[in-house]
Design a protein around this motif. Structure first.
Motif, PDB file in Angstrom:
ATOM      1  N   ASP A  54       1.043  -1.202   0.106  1.00  0.00           N
ATOM      2  CA  ASP A  54      -0.064  -0.064  -0.021  1.00  0.00           C
ATOM      3  C   ASP A  54       0.980   1.100  -0.109  1.00  0.00           C
ATOM      4  O   ASP A  54       2.116   1.018   0.170  1.00  0.00           O
ATOM      5  CB  ASP A  54      -0.862   0.079   1.198  1.00  0.00           C
ATOM      6  N   ARG A  55       0.434   2.333  -0.006  1.00  0.00           N
ATOM      7  CA  ARG A  55       1.245   3.645  -0.060  1.00  0.00           C
ATOM      8  C   ARG A  55       1.544   3.944   1.374  1.00  0.00           C
ATOM      9  O   ARG A  55       1.015   4.994   2.042  1.00  0.00           O
ATOM     10  CB  ARG A  55       0.175   4.844  -0.747  1.00  0.00           C
ATOM     11  N   GLU A  56       2.051   3.209   1.967  1.00  0.00           N
ATOM     12  CA  GLU A  56       2.711   3.458   3.177  1.00  0.00           C
ATOM     13  C   GLU A  56       3.866   4.111   3.177  1.00  0.00           C
ATOM     14  O   GLU A  56       4.963   3.525   2.634  1.00  0.00           O
ATOM     15  CB  GLU A  56       2.771   2.209   4.020  1.00  0.00           C
ATOM     16  N   LYS A  57       4.156   5.482   3.563  1.00  0.00           N
ATOM     17  CA  LYS A  57       5.422   6.443   3.032  1.00  0.00           C
ATOM     18  C   LYS A  57       6.709   5.747   3.787  1.00  0.00           C
ATOM     19  O   LYS A  57       7.680   5.831   3.259  1.00  0.00           O
ATOM     20  CB  LYS A  57       5.089   7.831   3.478  1.00  0.00           C
ATOM     21  N   GLY A  58       6.638   5.275   5.029  1.00  0.00           N
ATOM     22  CA  GLY A  58       7.657   4.938   5.609  1.00  0.00           C
ATOM     23  C   GLY A  58       8.330   3.566   5.010  1.00  0.00           C
ATOM     24  O   GLY A  58       9.402   3.431   4.872  1.00  0.00           O
ATOM     25  N   LEU A  59       7.429   2.706   4.718  1.00  0.00           N
ATOM     26  CA  LEU A  59       7.603   1.521   3.868  1.00  0.00           C
ATOM     27  C   LEU A  59       8.229   1.666   2.457  1.00  0.00           C
ATOM     28  O   LEU A  59       9.241   1.297   2.058  1.00  0.00           O
ATOM     29  CB  LEU A  59       6.463   0.672   3.553  1.00  0.00           C
ATOM     30  N   LEU A  60       7.564   2.781   1.672  1.00  0.00           N
ATOM     31  CA  LEU A  60       8.036   3.126   0.620  1.00  0.00           C
ATOM     32  C   LEU A  60       9.450   3.422   0.518  1.00  0.00           C
ATOM     33  O   LEU A  60      10.320   3.365  -0.475  1.00  0.00           O
ATOM     34  CB  LEU A  60       7.054   4.229  -0.200  1.00  0.00           C
ATOM     35  N   LEU A  61       9.836   4.482   1.396  1.00  0.00           N
ATOM     36  CA  LEU A  61      11.236   5.065   1.676  1.00  0.00           C
ATOM     37  C   LEU A  61      12.115   3.910   1.562  1.00  0.00           C
ATOM     38  O   LEU A  61      13.348   3.861   1.276  1.00  0.00           O
ATOM     39  CB  LEU A  61      11.134   5.988   2.595  1.00  0.00           C
ATOM     40  N   ALA A  62      11.701   2.812   2.727  1.00  0.00           N
ATOM     41  CA  ALA A  62      12.658   1.851   2.988  1.00  0.00           C
ATOM     42  C   ALA A  62      12.758   0.968   1.854  1.00  0.00           C
ATOM     43  O   ALA A  62      13.906   0.386   1.559  1.00  0.00           O
ATOM     44  CB  ALA A  62      12.098   1.137   4.170  1.00  0.00           C
ATOM     45  N   LEU A  63      11.712   0.857   1.102  1.00  0.00           N
ATOM     46  CA  LEU A  63      11.949  -0.054  -0.055  1.00  0.00           C
ATOM     47  C   LEU A  63      13.064   0.599  -0.991  1.00  0.00           C
ATOM     48  O   LEU A  63      13.623  -0.135  -1.875  1.00  0.00           O
ATOM     49  CB  LEU A  63      10.646  -0.205  -0.724  1.00  0.00           C
TER      50      LEU A  63
ATOM     51  N   CYS B 211      -1.162  -1.317  -4.393  1.00  0.00           N
ATOM     52  CA  CYS B 211      -2.356  -1.947  -4.644  1.00  0.00           C
ATOM     53  C   CYS B 211      -3.472  -0.964  -5.233  1.00  0.00           C
ATOM     54  O   CYS B 211      -3.924  -0.147  -4.639  1.00  0.00           O
ATOM     55  CB  CYS B 211      -2.904  -2.481  -3.115  1.00  0.00           C
ATOM     56  N   LEU B 212      -3.800  -1.841  -6.298  1.00  0.00           N
ATOM     57  CA  LEU B 212      -4.894  -1.018  -7.314  1.00  0.00           C
ATOM     58  C   LEU B 212      -6.135  -0.854  -6.461  1.00  0.00           C
ATOM     59  O   LEU B 212      -6.863   0.043  -6.620  1.00  0.00           O
ATOM     60  CB  LEU B 212      -4.964  -1.684  -8.337  1.00  0.00           C
ATOM     61  N   TRP B 213      -6.507  -1.960  -5.680  1.00  0.00           N
ATOM     62  CA  TRP B 213      -7.694  -1.714  -4.952  1.00  0.00           C
ATOM     63  C   TRP B 213      -7.799  -0.856  -4.023  1.00  0.00           C
ATOM     64  O   TRP B 213      -8.631  -0.023  -3.803  1.00  0.00           O
ATOM     65  CB  TRP B 213      -8.033  -3.291  -4.223  1.00  0.00           C
ATOM     66  N   HIS B 214      -6.756  -0.564  -3.309  1.00  0.00           N
ATOM     67  CA  HIS B 214      -6.805   0.526  -2.208  1.00  0.00           C
ATOM     68  C   HIS B 214      -6.693   1.770  -2.989  1.00  0.00           C
ATOM     69  O   HIS B 214      -7.353   2.819  -2.686  1.00  0.00           O
ATOM     70  CB  HIS B 214      -5.468   0.331  -1.479  1.00  0.00           C
ATOM     71  N   ILE B 215      -5.976   2.061  -3.920  1.00  0.00           N
ATOM     72  CA  ILE B 215      -6.021   3.302  -4.724  1.00  0.00           C
ATOM     73  C   ILE B 215      -7.312   3.565  -5.388  1.00  0.00           C
ATOM     74  O   ILE B 215      -7.813   4.775  -5.103  1.00  0.00           O
ATOM     75  CB  ILE B 215      -4.998   2.979  -6.103  1.00  0.00           C
TER      76      ILE B 215
ATOM     77  N   GLU C 217     -12.369   6.836  -4.952  1.00  0.00           N
ATOM     78  CA  GLU C 217     -13.763   6.844  -4.731  1.00  0.00           C
ATOM     79  C   GLU C 217     -14.170   7.621  -3.390  1.00  0.00           C
ATOM     80  O   GLU C 217     -15.141   8.473  -3.838  1.00  0.00           O
ATOM     81  CB  GLU C 217     -14.283   5.547  -4.846  1.00  0.00           C
ATOM     82  N   ASN C 218     -13.670   7.278  -2.331  1.00  0.00           N
ATOM     83  CA  ASN C 218     -13.802   8.009  -1.280  1.00  0.00           C
ATOM     84  C   ASN C 218     -13.927   9.643  -1.376  1.00  0.00           C
ATOM     85  O   ASN C 218     -14.447  10.492  -1.088  1.00  0.00           O
ATOM     86  CB  ASN C 218     -13.012   7.655  -0.091  1.00  0.00           C
TER      87      ASN C 218
ATOM     88  N   LEU D 103      -5.481  14.164  -7.236  1.00  0.00           N
ATOM     89  CA  LEU D 103      -5.043  12.966  -7.930  1.00  0.00           C
ATOM     90  C   LEU D 103      -3.439  13.432  -8.453  1.00  0.00           C
ATOM     91  O   LEU D 103      -2.699  12.719  -8.179  1.00  0.00           O
ATOM     92  CB  LEU D 103      -5.887  12.885  -9.326  1.00  0.00           C
ATOM     93  N   GLU D 104      -3.417  14.735  -8.558  1.00  0.00           N
ATOM     94  CA  GLU D 104      -1.927  14.908  -9.136  1.00  0.00           C
ATOM     95  C   GLU D 104      -0.986  14.905  -7.849  1.00  0.00           C
ATOM     96  O   GLU D 104       0.214  14.620  -8.188  1.00  0.00           O
ATOM     97  CB  GLU D 104      -1.954  16.506  -9.800  1.00  0.00           C
ATOM     98  N   SER D 105      -1.351  14.940  -6.695  1.00  0.00           N
ATOM     99  CA  SER D 105      -0.407  15.282  -5.553  1.00  0.00           C
ATOM    100  C   SER D 105      -0.423  13.919  -4.925  1.00  0.00           C
ATOM    101  O   SER D 105       0.594  13.489  -4.588  1.00  0.00           O
ATOM    102  CB  SER D 105      -0.840  16.523  -4.567  1.00  0.00           C
ATOM    103  N   THR D 106      -1.457  13.056  -4.860  1.00  0.00           N
ATOM    104  CA  THR D 106      -1.469  11.848  -4.160  1.00  0.00           C
ATOM    105  C   THR D 106      -1.027  10.589  -4.850  1.00  0.00           C
ATOM    106  O   THR D 106      -0.419   9.733  -4.531  1.00  0.00           O
ATOM    107  CB  THR D 106      -2.726  11.784  -3.270  1.00  0.00           C
ATOM    108  N   TRP D 107      -1.740  10.365  -6.028  1.00  0.00           N
ATOM    109  CA  TRP D 107      -1.732   9.438  -6.922  1.00  0.00           C
ATOM    110  C   TRP D 107      -0.589   9.302  -8.185  1.00  0.00           C
ATOM    111  O   TRP D 107       0.079   8.420  -8.582  1.00  0.00           O
ATOM    112  CB  TRP D 107      -2.646   9.058  -7.562  1.00  0.00           C
ATOM    113  N   MET D 108      -0.672  10.445  -9.118  1.00  0.00           N
ATOM    114  CA  MET D 108       0.167  10.561 -10.156  1.00  0.00           C
ATOM    115  C   MET D 108       1.426  10.419 -10.020  1.00  0.00           C
ATOM    116  O   MET D 108       2.296  10.125 -10.998  1.00  0.00           O
ATOM    117  CB  MET D 108      -0.328  11.870 -10.818  1.00  0.00           C
ATOM    118  N   PRO D 109       2.286  10.851  -8.811  1.00  0.00           N
ATOM    119  CA  PRO D 109       3.559  10.602  -8.650  1.00  0.00           C
ATOM    120  C   PRO D 109       3.859   9.333  -8.689  1.00  0.00           C
ATOM    121  O   PRO D 109       5.071   8.815  -8.839  1.00  0.00           O
ATOM    122  CB  PRO D 109       4.027  11.210  -7.263  1.00  0.00           C
ATOM    123  N   TYR D 110       2.951   8.269  -8.536  1.00  0.00           N
ATOM    124  CA  TYR D 110       3.064   7.053  -8.449  1.00  0.00           C
ATOM    125  C   TYR D 110       2.680   6.367  -9.530  1.00  0.00           C
ATOM    126  O   TYR D 110       2.322   4.820  -9.602  1.00  0.00           O
ATOM    127  CB  TYR D 110       2.454   6.282  -6.929  1.00  0.00           C
TER     128      TYR D 110
END
Length: 445
Positions: free
Chosen positions: A151-160, A172-176, A181-182, A234-241
Motif C-alpha cells: 500500500d502507499r505507506e510512506k515509511g515502507l516506500l522510503l525503506a523499499l 495495490c490497485l484496489w486500495h488506490i 472513490e472516497n 489526484l496530481e499530488s497523491t497518486w500521479m507521482p506513483y
C-alpha cells in the motif's frame, strides 16, 4: 436418581471468575516458561524449532525493539518461489501495541504463504528498513528480481527505495481505487456522479494500454476539472506513483497476477482467527503463528501434489498435452481463460493482444495460444516460467552454505585477532544468551 440432561449445581462451591481463570492459565504458562519471561520464551521456542530469526535490542534497557521470524518451511517456500512479496501491517495483535508486519509470497497453485513476519516498535522508514534488510538476508544472490506489492505507506516506500532500489514495485490497485472513490464522494456528493467518474474517467485512464494513451487521458481529465480540487488531489497523491499502478507500466512487470494486496489482507484475517486476544504476549504470538503455519504448509503440499498427479479434463485437444503434470493447475486455468476469450474474439485477438500476458504472467500470450490451438499444436514446458513448473519445495543444497564455506577458508588464513572476533560472533549466533533480554514496553492507549 439423577436424570440425564439435567445440570447439577453446587451452591456451596462458588464458580470461578474470569479473572481467576486467567490467573490460572497464566500460572500454567509461567510453569511452561521455566522462569523465562515472554521474550526469552519466544526466542527459546524459535531456536528450538529452527526458525530464521533476528532481533534488535535497546542497548540501554535490553528491551526488544524489532523482531523478525521465518518458519523453516516458509524459508524453503521462499527459496522455491522468490518472485512475489506482498507487504502490509496489521494492528491490535499484541500486548505491546507493536505493528505486526507480514511478508506474504505466492505459490504456482495460487496459495499464499507467510514468508516471515516482523514486530516493529513503529512504522518509520528506519523500522521498515531494518525488517527489509532481514528479508534480504533470506534471498540468495542468484535469485532473480523479486516483485513487491504494497500500500502507499510512506515509511515502507522510503525503506523499499533504499533496500531494494532495483526491485519492481506496485501499489495495490484496489486500495488506490477505494481512496479515489472516497475522495470523489466528498467532492461530488452525488452517488451517480461518483459512479460515472470511476467507470468512465478514472478506471479507463488507469487501464490504458500505452503510456501515450495514459498521459493523454490524464491531461484531458485534468484540463476538464478547471483547477478543481479533485485534480489537485489526484496530481499530488497518486500521479507521482503512476508507474506503480497504471496498467501501461505494470503490464511489463512479471507479477503472476498479483496486482493487489488482497493476499496479505487475507493473511491478516486468517492469522487473527488464530489469535484469541488482541493483547497477546510474545511467546503466545509465536505459538499461534507456528500452529497456523503448520496447517498452511500442509495445504500447500497437498495442492502441489494434485498438480503433479491429477490430470484435469480439458477440451483443447493436444494443446496442453505436454505440460499436464509439469505446470500447476492454476497455470492451466489461466491459459484456458485466455483461449476462451480468444475464441469469442476470433482472429481479431491477434490485433488486440499486445502480448502482455507473457510479460506479466510468464505464460504464452493469448494470440500464441489461439494460433497453436487452431494449428493443432502443443504448448512446451519451456514456454512457461519456472515459477509455474516448480511443484516441489526447494530441497537442494543452499548457495548460502557454499558462500559460508568460502568464508571459512578465508578465516583460516586470517590473523589470530580477526579469527577470535569471528569465532566470538559465531558463538553469539549459535549459542545465544537471552538471560538479560526484556520484553518491549507496553504502549499506553
Amino acid at each position: 436418581m439423577i436424570k440425564l440432561g439435567l445440570s447439577i449445581k453446587y451452591p456451596d462451591q462458588p464458580q470461578p471468575s474470569i479473572r481467576q481463570i486467567y490467573n490460572l492459565v497464566g500460572k500454567i504458562n509461567a510453569n511452561d516458561r521455566e522462569g523465562r519471561n515472554h521474550a526469552q520464551q519466544m526466542m527459546h521456542l524459535a531456536s528450538a524449532k529452527g526458525y530464521v530469526h533476528f532481533i534488535d535490542i535497546d542497548q540501554k534497557t535490553n528491551k526488544l525493539r524489532y523482531i523478525f521470524m521465518a518458519h523453516p518451511e516458509g524459508a524453503k517456500l521462499f527459496k522455491s518461489y522468490p518472485y512475489v512479496v506482498g507487504i502490509d501491517s496489521t494492528y491490535k495483535t499484541n500486548l505491546y501495541g507493536m505493528p505486526f508486519v507480514e511478508f506474504v509470497g505466492v505459490t504456482p497453485v495460487g496459495k499464499s504463504f507467510l514468508i516471515a513476519y516482523a514486530l516493529l516498535e513503529d512504522e518509520t522508514s528506519t523500522s521498515y528498513e531494518w525488517a527489509l534488510n532481514q528479508l534480504k538476508l533470506m534471498l540468495d544472490s542468484i535469485v532473480p528480481n523479486v516483485f513487491m506489492i504494497t500500500d502507499r505507506e510512506k515509511g515502507l516506500l522510503l525503506a523499499l527505495c533504499y533496500v531494494f532500489p532495483n526491485t519492481p514495485h506496485m501499489l495495490c490497485l484496489w486500495h488506490i481505487n477505494t481512496g479515489v472513490e472516497n475522495r470523489a464522494t466528498k467532492f461530488y456528493g452525488d452517488a451517480l456522479a461518483v459512479q460515472n467518474f470511476r467507470r468512465y474517467r478514472w478506471k479507463p485512464m488507469a487501464e490504458m494500454k500505452t503510456v501515450v494513451e495514459f498521459e493523454n487521458a490524464w491531461n484531458k481529465m485534468k484540463n476538464s476539472f478547471h483547477k478543481h480540487e479533485m485534480a489537485d488531489y489526484l496530481e499530488s497523491t497518486w500521479m507521482p506513483y503512476a508507474t506503480n499502478f497504471a496498467k501501461c507500466y505494470t503490464d511489463k512487470i512479471l507479477h503472476f497476477g498479483s496486482r493487489t494486496t488482497s493476499r496479505v489482507e487475507s493473511a491478516h484475517g486468517i492469522l487473527k482467527s488464530w489469535f484469541s486476544s488482541s493483547t497477546l504476549a510474545l511467546d503466545s504470538i509465536w505459538q499461534r503463528v507456528d500452529a497456523m503455519l503448520t496447517v498452511q504448509h500442509s495445504e500447500i503440499r497437498k495442492e502441489l501434489e494434485m498438480s503433479r498427479s491429477k490430470n484435469r479434463h480439458d477440451k483443447f485437444g493436444t494443446l496442453f498435452a505436454m505440460v499436464k503434470g509439469v505446470v500447476s493447475h492454476r497455470a492451466l486455468e489461466l491459459m484456458e481463460k485466455k483461449i476462451n476469450r480468444g475464441l469469442s474474439l476470433g482472429y481479431d485477438l491477434i490485433i488486440q493482444c499486445g502480448c502482455t500476458f507473457e510479460l506479466s504472467y510468464g505464460l504464452p500470450c493469448a494470440c500464441s495460444l489461439i494460433m497453436r490451438y487452431y494449428d493443432g499444436g502443443s504448448i512446451y514446458p519451456s514456454e512457461c516460467h519456472e515459477f509455474w513448473r516448480t511443484l516441489v519445495f526447494h530441497q537442494g543444497p543452499s548457495t548460502d552454505l557454499d558462500r559460508f564455506e568460502e568464508y571459512v577458508n578465508k578465516a583460516r588464513k586470517a590473523d589470530p585477532t580477526t579469527l577470535r572476533d569471528i569465532m566470538q560472533s559465531m558463538s553469539n549466533h549459535l549459542y545465544p544468551e537471552y538471560e538479560e533480554l526484556q520484553e518491549p514496553s507496553v504502549k499506553e492507549t
